[in-house]
Enzyme design. Structure first.
Site, PDB file in Angstrom:
ATOM      1  N   HIS A  92     -13.281  -2.681  -1.965  1.00  0.00           N
ATOM      2  CA  HIS A  92     -12.378  -2.201  -0.912  1.00  0.00           C
ATOM      3  C   HIS A  92     -12.702  -2.868   0.433  1.00  0.00           C
ATOM      4  O   HIS A  92     -12.613  -2.258   1.491  1.00  0.00           O
ATOM      5  CB  HIS A  92     -12.483  -0.674  -0.790  1.00  0.00           C
ATOM      6  N   TYR A 151      -2.029   5.533  -4.560  1.00  0.00           N
ATOM      7  CA  TYR A 151      -3.062   6.552  -4.412  1.00  0.00           C
ATOM      8  C   TYR A 151      -2.518   7.800  -5.077  1.00  0.00           C
ATOM      9  O   TYR A 151      -1.332   8.129  -4.916  1.00  0.00           O
ATOM     10  CB  TYR A 151      -3.352   6.836  -2.932  1.00  0.00           C
ATOM     11  N   THR A 201      -5.553   2.435  -7.246  1.00  0.00           N
ATOM     12  CA  THR A 201      -6.836   2.265  -6.549  1.00  0.00           C
ATOM     13  C   THR A 201      -7.750   3.430  -6.903  1.00  0.00           C
ATOM     14  O   THR A 201      -7.387   4.593  -6.734  1.00  0.00           O
ATOM     15  CB  THR A 201      -6.609   2.182  -5.024  1.00  0.00           C
ATOM     16  N   SER A 259       0.832  -1.217   0.000  1.00  0.00           N
ATOM     17  CA  SER A 259       0.000   0.000   0.000  1.00  0.00           C
ATOM     18  C   SER A 259       0.861   1.260   0.000  1.00  0.00           C
ATOM     19  O   SER A 259       1.913   1.309   0.652  1.00  0.00           O
ATOM     20  CB  SER A 259      -0.885   0.004   1.252  1.00  0.00           C
ATOM     21  N   LYS A 312      -7.710  -0.999  -9.572  1.00  0.00           N
ATOM     22  CA  LYS A 312      -8.355  -1.697  -8.437  1.00  0.00           C
ATOM     23  C   LYS A 312      -9.582  -0.906  -7.971  1.00  0.00           C
ATOM     24  O   LYS A 312      -9.466   0.287  -7.661  1.00  0.00           O
ATOM     25  CB  LYS A 312      -7.351  -1.819  -7.283  1.00  0.00           C
TER      26      LYS A 312
HETATM   27  C1  LIG Z   1      -7.153  -2.351   7.112  1.00  0.00           C
HETATM   28  C2  LIG Z   1      -7.292  -2.250   5.632  1.00  0.00           C
HETATM   29  C3  LIG Z   1      -6.522  -1.342   4.948  1.00  0.00           C
HETATM   30  C4  LIG Z   1      -6.628  -1.241   3.552  1.00  0.00           C
HETATM   31  N1  LIG Z   1      -5.802  -0.390   2.885  1.00  0.00           N
HETATM   32  C5  LIG Z   1      -5.857  -0.341   1.544  1.00  0.00           C
HETATM   33  C6  LIG Z   1      -4.958   0.472   0.831  1.00  0.00           C
HETATM   34  O1  LIG Z   1      -4.112   1.138   1.400  1.00  0.00           O
HETATM   35  N2  LIG Z   1      -5.069   0.491  -0.510  1.00  0.00           N
HETATM   36  C7  LIG Z   1      -6.021  -0.245  -1.189  1.00  0.00           C
HETATM   37  O2  LIG Z   1      -6.088  -0.180  -2.410  1.00  0.00           O
HETATM   38  N3  LIG Z   1      -6.857  -1.048  -0.524  1.00  0.00           N
HETATM   39  C8  LIG Z   1      -6.796  -1.119   0.818  1.00  0.00           C
HETATM   40  N4  LIG Z   1      -7.639  -1.956   1.488  1.00  0.00           N
HETATM   41  C9  LIG Z   1      -8.560  -2.849   0.732  1.00  0.00           C
HETATM   42  C10 LIG Z   1      -7.882  -4.189   0.422  1.00  0.00           C
HETATM   43  O3  LIG Z   1      -6.857  -4.023  -0.519  1.00  0.00           O
HETATM   44  C11 LIG Z   1      -8.855  -5.216  -0.135  1.00  0.00           C
HETATM   45  O4  LIG Z   1      -9.542  -4.674  -1.223  1.00  0.00           O
HETATM   46  C12 LIG Z   1      -9.845  -5.756   0.900  1.00  0.00           C
HETATM   47  O5  LIG Z   1      -9.285  -5.806   2.179  1.00  0.00           O
HETATM   48  C13 LIG Z   1     -10.320  -7.144   0.492  1.00  0.00           C
HETATM   49  O6  LIG Z   1     -11.265  -7.641   1.370  1.00  0.00           O
HETATM   50  P1  LIG Z   1     -10.929  -8.668   2.569  1.00  0.00           P
HETATM   51  O7  LIG Z   1     -10.267  -7.863   3.644  1.00  0.00           O
HETATM   52  O8  LIG Z   1     -12.285  -9.159   2.963  1.00  0.00           O
HETATM   53  O9  LIG Z   1     -10.040  -9.750   2.024  1.00  0.00           O
HETATM   54  C14 LIG Z   1      -7.555  -2.054   2.862  1.00  0.00           C
HETATM   55  C15 LIG Z   1      -8.341  -2.978   3.567  1.00  0.00           C
HETATM   56  C16 LIG Z   1      -8.213  -3.081   4.936  1.00  0.00           C
HETATM   57  C17 LIG Z   1      -9.052  -4.099   5.660  1.00  0.00           C
HETATM   58  C1  LIG Z   2      -3.681   7.481   6.381  1.00  0.00           C
HETATM   59  C2  LIG Z   2      -4.761   7.284   5.442  1.00  0.00           C
HETATM   60  C3  LIG Z   2      -5.173   5.878   5.238  1.00  0.00           C
HETATM   61  C4  LIG Z   2      -5.788   5.766   3.933  1.00  0.00           C
HETATM   62  C5  LIG Z   2      -6.597   4.647   3.547  1.00  0.00           C
HETATM   63  C6  LIG Z   2      -6.030   3.284   3.531  1.00  0.00           C
HETATM   64  C7  LIG Z   2      -7.118   2.461   3.014  1.00  0.00           C
HETATM   65  O1  LIG Z   2      -7.276   2.339   1.830  1.00  0.00           O
HETATM   66  C8  LIG Z   2      -8.071   1.855   3.923  1.00  0.00           C
HETATM   67  O2  LIG Z   2      -7.978   2.030   5.147  1.00  0.00           O
HETATM   68  O3  LIG Z   2      -9.011   1.195   3.438  1.00  0.00           O
END
Ligand SMILES: Cc1cc2nc3c(=O)[nH]c(=O)nc-3n(C[C@H](O)[C@H](O)[C@H](O)COP(=O)(O)O)c2cc1C
Ligand SMILES: CCCCCCC(=O)C(=O)O
Length: 400
Positions: free
Chosen positions: A281, A138, A164, A114, A257
């Site tokens: 997401h 991002y 994303t 990320s 994504k």
């Molecule tokens: C705590 C957390 C942080 C995430 N941060 C990002 C991120 O920084 N960038 C992004 O594209 N998706 C982010 N996502 C989404 C994940 O890439 C993914 O799409 C999602 O977690 C998939 O679902 P699952 O947790 O049920 O496997 C985040 C998801 C979670 C749970």
């Molecule tokens: C510090 C900002 C966090 C941004 C988002 C990360 C993410 O995609 C998520 O938490 O979902």
């Protein structure tokens, strides 16, 4: 969960990791990792949608050996699974993203890092070594900062840029509001310079959230520090031209994504992306949208039916389809492959593994996924992931 005489931790499924992670994490960290947006309908639906899909096993097909090896963007993965990008992994374990990178390499699957990593992308690359890694991007209002991130990812040996597109603004995550989520003082958004960008700004948001003053971000009770950060820093004006721009400044494959409709899948292909990542997401953005596994068949069908559009961009011969959201069982992966996915990503289970045991915890989670997928394949009469076909599943509206 199996508990040994000495009270040891013996998880037998991915939910066991989640339960133990919850005990080990702070309330703030667990709330940030686990929660979805608003009423969390979509978060629940991501799981429930898998339960509505039935498998149609075939028999007498020699499943004594099962091949999971998969080709991805010209590389090899030891199974059709990749690690989804999740922000701020040092909230789960002191070694954070480096532990995840080492684990993914050990298991032989790609890791997506990320932008919002608590470890600099170069340090993660070093830990990953020869492991396959992608950089999730991002786009910031400061375009130059975005360009610098891409250049750094290229220099550090990341093999693709995952853009994303489902965060034009931060989803409303009520757990973060209730818990007054802030990044602890010892952690930073490590891809940024304290002076010029992220860590400093999130600190501003942190103080504003803590004392309720609103600070530089104008925080009120209805905004979290995270949403204040995202809404003031990310570029909410992205369009399909952003894909053209991205492709013009990097030679790396671009993956988009956050695709959830056939219309956008077709547009993504027109704009020459190498893969679409069907995702909501993890239910953290727009509550009320379908699960990715529900929309996957219509996306697959639209791409198969409509010819590739001519454009002045170099077109990939075939755009791959990746999917994530609620994948917690090997059989979920089998269902996703049958419905047209080339790769299936996991987000939260990796965080739970990290919280339970650092690198080894993530290796164990990925290995459990591999074991469950192998067994599901055998029981479904399928000996190679390349042979998984649509006939392997039945949707609720289809006749038995
Ligand atoms: C705590 C957390 C942080 C995430 N941060 C990002 C991120 O920084 N960038 C992004 O594209 N998706 C982010 N996502 C989404 C994940 O890439 C993914 O799409 C999602 O977690 C998939 O679902 P699952 O947790 O049920 O496997 C985040 C998801 C979670 C749970
Ligand atoms: C510090 C900002 C966090 C941004 C988002 C990360 C993410 O995609 C998520 O938490 O979902």
């Amino acid at each position: 969960m199996a508990v040994s005489a000495n009270g040891g931790f013996h998880p037998i499924n991915l939910d066991d990791y989640e339960a133990t992670a919850k005990e080990r994490l702070t309330t703030q960290a667990h709330g940030y990792f686990s929660s979805g947006a608003n009423d969390q309908w979509t978060l629940r639906e991501n799981r429930e949608a898998f339960n509505r899909i039935r498998l149609r096993p075939r028999v007498l097909n020699d499943v004594s050996k099962v091949n999971l090896n998969t080709s991805i963007l010209g590389h090899t993965s030891t199974m059709p699974v990749l690690v989804a990008p999740t922000g701020m992994q040092k909230l789960a374990h002191p070694e954070g993203e480096t532990a995840t990178a080492r684990a993914a390499r050990e298991v032989g699957v790609p890791m997506t890092l990320s932008t919002m990593s608590t470890t600099p992308l170069e340090e993660v690359a070093e830990s990953s070594g020869k492991g396959l890694r992608f950089f999730q991007l991002y786009v910031f209002q400061q375009r130059e900062l975005t360009v610098q991130l891409i250049k750094r990812a290229e220099a550090a040996g990341y093999s693709a840029i995952v853009l994303t597109v489902d965060v034009p603004a931060m989803g409303r995550r009520e757990a973060d509001l209730r818990n007054h989520f802030t990044l602890p003082p010892h952690l930073t958004l490590a891809n940024f310079d304290e002076e010029t960008h992220g860590a400093t700004r999130l600190c501003g948001a942190r103080e504003a959230a803590r004392d309720g003053s609103g600070g530089d971000f104008g925080l009120a009770d209805t905004k979290s520090a995270l949403s204040a950060y995202v809404n003031s820093m990310y570029d909410g004006s992205l369009t399909w031209k952003t894909i053209d721009w991205l492709k013009s400044i990097t030679a790396l494959p671009v993956i988009v994504k956050g695709i959830m409709t056939p219309e956008d899948a077709l547009l993504a292909r027109e704009h020459g992306v190498s893969a679409i990542w069907v995702s909501n997401h993890g239910g953290r953005q727009l509550d009320g949208v379908d699960a990715p596994i529900t929309v996957l068949p219509s996306i697959k069908q639209a791409l198969a039916e409509k010819p590739v559009m001519e454009s002045h961009f170099r077109m990939p011969t075939r755009m791959a389809i990746w999917v994530d959201g609620g994948v917690r069982r090997g059989s979920d992966i089998l269902k996703a492959l049958a419905l047209g996915a080339d790769m299936v990503a996991v987000g939260r289970p990796v965080l739970w593994g990290l919280a339970c045991g650092g690198q080894q915890g993530v290796v164990d989670v990925l290995s459990m996924i591999r074991e469950e997928l192998t067994l599901a394949m055998k029981l479904a009469g399928c000996n190679d992931v390349k042979k998984v076909s649509r006939q392997l599943v039945r949707l609720a509206h289809e006749p038995v």
